[in-house]
Scaffold this active site. Structure first.
Site, PDB file in Angstrom:
ATOM      1  N   ASP A   1     -12.663  -4.853  42.339  1.00 53.95           N
ATOM      2  CA  ASP A   1     -11.598  -5.752  42.802  1.00 53.95           C
ATOM      3  C   ASP A   1     -11.118  -5.254  44.161  1.00 53.95           C
ATOM      4  OD1 ASP A   1      -9.474  -7.452  43.179  1.00 53.95           O
ATOM      5  OD2 ASP A   1      -8.384  -6.862  41.361  1.00 53.95           O
TER       6      ASP A   1
ATOM      7  N   ASP B   1      -8.877 -14.315  42.084  1.00 57.29           N
ATOM      8  CA  ASP B   1      -7.595 -13.948  41.480  1.00 57.29           C
ATOM      9  C   ASP B   1      -6.489 -14.553  42.355  1.00 57.29           C
ATOM     10  OD1 ASP B   1      -5.270 -12.652  40.690  1.00 57.29           O
ATOM     11  OD2 ASP B   1      -6.063 -10.627  40.740  1.00 57.29           O
TER      12      ASP B   1
ATOM     13  N   SER C   1      -8.385  -1.402  34.474  1.00 60.64           N
ATOM     14  CA  SER C   1      -8.488  -1.436  35.924  1.00 60.64           C
ATOM     15  C   SER C   1      -8.140  -0.047  36.450  1.00 60.64           C
ATOM     16  CB  SER C   1      -7.500  -2.487  36.450  1.00 60.64           C
ATOM     17  OG  SER C   1      -7.430  -2.452  37.852  1.00 60.64           O
TER      18      SER C   1
ATOM     19  N   LYS D   1      -4.070 -15.331  35.618  1.00 63.74           N
ATOM     20  CA  LYS D   1      -2.809 -14.606  35.419  1.00 63.74           C
ATOM     21  C   LYS D   1      -1.740 -15.660  35.256  1.00 63.74           C
ATOM     22  CE  LYS D   1      -3.846 -10.427  38.070  1.00 63.74           C
ATOM     23  NZ  LYS D   1      -3.890  -9.873  39.453  1.00 63.74           N
TER      24      LYS D   1
ATOM     25  N   LYS E   1     -13.049  -1.760  35.650  1.00 59.42           N
ATOM     26  CA  LYS E   1     -12.910  -2.413  36.961  1.00 59.42           C
ATOM     27  C   LYS E   1     -12.422  -1.367  37.950  1.00 59.42           C
ATOM     28  CE  LYS E   1      -9.198  -5.429  38.435  1.00 59.42           C
ATOM     29  NZ  LYS E   1      -8.501  -6.695  38.127  1.00 59.42           N
TER      30      LYS E   1
ATOM     31  N   LYS F   1     -10.985  -0.489  41.613  1.00 62.61           N
ATOM     32  CA  LYS F   1     -10.366  -1.009  42.825  1.00 62.61           C
ATOM     33  C   LYS F   1     -11.159  -0.465  44.010  1.00 62.61           C
ATOM     34  CE  LYS F   1      -6.800  -3.318  41.286  1.00 62.61           C
ATOM     35  NZ  LYS F   1      -6.646  -4.749  41.567  1.00 62.61           N
TER      36      LYS F   1
ATOM     37  N   GLY G   1      -4.067  -8.777  34.750  1.00 57.22           N
ATOM     38  CA  GLY G   1      -2.839  -8.044  34.441  1.00 57.22           C
ATOM     39  C   GLY G   1      -2.083  -7.704  35.705  1.00 57.22           C
TER      40      GLY G   1
ATOM     41  N   GLU H   1     -14.280  -9.166  42.469  1.00 59.22           N
ATOM     42  CA  GLU H   1     -13.029  -9.930  42.401  1.00 59.22           C
ATOM     43  C   GLU H   1     -12.355  -9.977  43.773  1.00 59.22           C
ATOM     44  OE1 GLU H   1     -10.648  -8.602  39.102  1.00 59.22           O
ATOM     45  OE2 GLU H   1      -8.812  -9.494  39.886  1.00 59.22           O
TER      46      GLU H   1
HETATM   47  O1  SMG Z   1      -2.245  -4.789  34.440  1.00 59.59           O
HETATM   48  O2  SMG Z   1      -3.994  -3.587  34.041  1.00 59.59           O
HETATM   49  C1  SMG Z   1      -3.243  -4.164  34.809  1.00 59.59           C
HETATM   50  C2  SMG Z   1      -3.546  -4.109  36.279  1.00 59.59           C
HETATM   51  C3  SMG Z   1      -4.769  -4.865  36.589  1.00 59.59           C
HETATM   52  O3  SMG Z   1      -5.869  -4.465  38.638  1.00 59.59           O
HETATM   53  C4  SMG Z   1      -4.993  -5.049  38.069  1.00 59.59           C
HETATM   54  N1  SMG Z   1      -4.183  -5.898  38.709  1.00 59.59           N
HETATM   55  O4  SMG Z   1      -5.501  -7.660  41.478  1.00 59.59           O
HETATM   56  O5  SMG Z   1      -6.013  -7.733  39.434  1.00 59.59           O
HETATM   57  C5  SMG Z   1      -5.334  -7.269  40.328  1.00 59.59           C
HETATM   58  C6  SMG Z   1      -4.303  -6.186  40.101  1.00 59.59           C
HETATM   59  C7  SMG Z   1      -2.986  -6.581  40.639  1.00 59.59           C
HETATM   60  C8  SMG Z   1      -1.891  -5.632  40.395  1.00 59.59           C
HETATM   61  S1  SMG Z   1      -1.703  -4.497  41.645  1.00 59.59           S
HETATM   62  C9  SMG Z   1      -0.146  -3.823  41.383  1.00 59.59           C
HETATM   63 MG    MG Z   2      -7.255  -8.814  41.075  1.00 62.55          MG
END
Ligand code: SMG
Ligand code: MG
Length: 369
Positions: free
Chosen positions: A189, A239, A136, A263, A162, A164, A291, A214
């Site tokens: 995402d 999510d 991500s 998760k 992925k 953001k 994650g 996402e």
């Molecule tokens: O653990 O690789 C990881 C992060 C993956 O993008 C990730 N997590 O919305 O999926 C999600 C975000 C939430 C964490 S933001 C601190």
């Molecule tokens: Mg997410």
């Protein structure tokens, strides 16, 4: 069944290798709550997915600390016989707080499995020994920076990228990455940053052949996601909106998504995560493991979960080095084919390294009956 004799609550802090920017904020360090339980026969570890601020969810480190110290911990210590499977009933007197509950469920399950010398992956019905990993990528200052990070991760072997995104930092970010890499698995995402008014932008993402979009809309919404899914070609993945197996069933019935991010920490622990998995598998809906920038404790838990048969898409289970200069455990390493080995020792198969734990601990409290 066993008695929990003692618990330890720890708050740990670790620097990140680089700040991680999402639509709701920037993280430049990781802080999380760990629980260590001692039963008559074994120890068990759980890591909470809540963070410094209540931004991804309403839970945050201090609410988790308070929920465990004040309510959930005493309830466990008071019982003569507990098992991870009995906790959803035992914890019913506390509304919500799934992240706090997950930490104890996972720690007690870890202790149970260590006692009977079984790995978490085997207990969950693993059908694989390695897990396919994606990564991500946070929002960057510039497109060039984003390109460089994506190139670096692809060179390491990650099997899905992925990105953001946030309003105004979406189409112009996805277009150059897709142009650079026409054939990779690419997803985005939004962490709940859009509304149905943004349908044109979200529909325009269809041009980039994304693996999924996402959580574009509100973090508790299902109905509007269903309306959006009916208007775009890309598959939606939920999510934040999925907090239980019941939520997952409702989302699928409504047509609110076609993919689910599971998760374990968000849904109350690995047992509820298994139930979410089962809902998806029965419905033929692909799932993958999300994650929360976990340390090695949470990462080991996530990897075991992702061995279940319904986890068919690349997971946000990246290498320790993607997050931290130094992890709390022995580092998790990405193989050059983009997979990661799942620990096969009893329970989650790892414990914190004592020196690292001592160096990272910010706060500690012992819980006793
Ligand atoms: O653990 O690789 C990881 C992060 C993956 O993008 C990730 N997590 O919305 O999926 C999600 C975000 C939430 C964490 S933001 C601190
Ligand atoms: Mg997410």
């Amino acid at each position: 069944m066993t008695r929990v004799r003692r618990g330890e609550l720890l708050l740990v802090g670790l620097p990140l290798v680089r700040p991680f920017r999402t639509s709701f904020g920037v993280a430049d360090r990781k802080e999380c709550v760990l629980v260590r339980v001692e039963t008559d026969a074994a120890e068990g570890w759980g890591e909470c997915v809540a963070d410094i601020e209540p931004d991804f969810s309403s839970e945050w480190n201090q609410s988790v600390w308070g929920a465990i110290e004040g309510f959930l911990g005493p309830a466990v210590l008071h019982e003569h016989d507990v098992s991870a499977g009995s906790l959803s009933d035992l914890f019913r007197f506390v509304r919500g707080n799934p992240m706090a509950k997950a930490t104890l469920v996972n720690a007690i399950l870890d202790a149970e499995l260590r006692q009977r010398d079984e790995s978490l992956a085997s207990y969950l019905g693993a059908d694989k020994r390695t897990v396919v990993c994606g990564v991500s990528v946070g929002i960057t200052e510039t497109v060039d920076e984003l390109r460089a990070q994506v190139d670096g991760y692809l060179a390491e072997g990650y099997r899905r990228i992925k990105l953001k995104i946030a309003p105004g930092l979406d189409l112009d970010r996805v277009a150059p990455i897709r142009a650079d890499h026409p054939d990779i698995l690419l997803s985005v995402d939004a962490n709940a940053a859009y509304t149905l008014e943004d349908v044109d932008v979200l529909r325009a993402l269809d041009d980039f052949e994304l693996l999924m979009i996402e959580q574009p809309l509100h973090h508790e919404d299902l109905v509007q996601h269903a309306k959006l899914q009916a208007q775009i070609r890309s598959d939606l993945c939920l999510d934040e909106s999925i907090r239980s197996a019941a939520d997952a069933a409702a989302a699928l019935e409504l047509g609110a998504c076609r993919i689910v991010n599971i998760k374990q920490g968000r849904v109350g622990g690995v047992l509820e995560a298994r139930a979410v998995h089962d809902v998806c598998l029965r419905a033929g809906v692909p799932a993958w493991c999300g994650g929360m920038l976990e340390t090695g404790i949470g990462r080991a838990t996530n990897l075991a979960l992702a061995t279940m048969p319904g986890f068919t898409l690349p997971n946000d289970t990246s290498a320790s080095a993607r997050y931290f200069p130094e992890d709390l455990t022995e580092p998790f390493v990405l193989a050059s084919d983009g997979t990661m080995e799942v620990p096969h020792g009893p329970g989650i198969g790892v414990v914190p390294l004592p020196d690292r734990l001592a160096a990272c601990t910010l706060r500690r409290e012992v819980l006793e009956a």
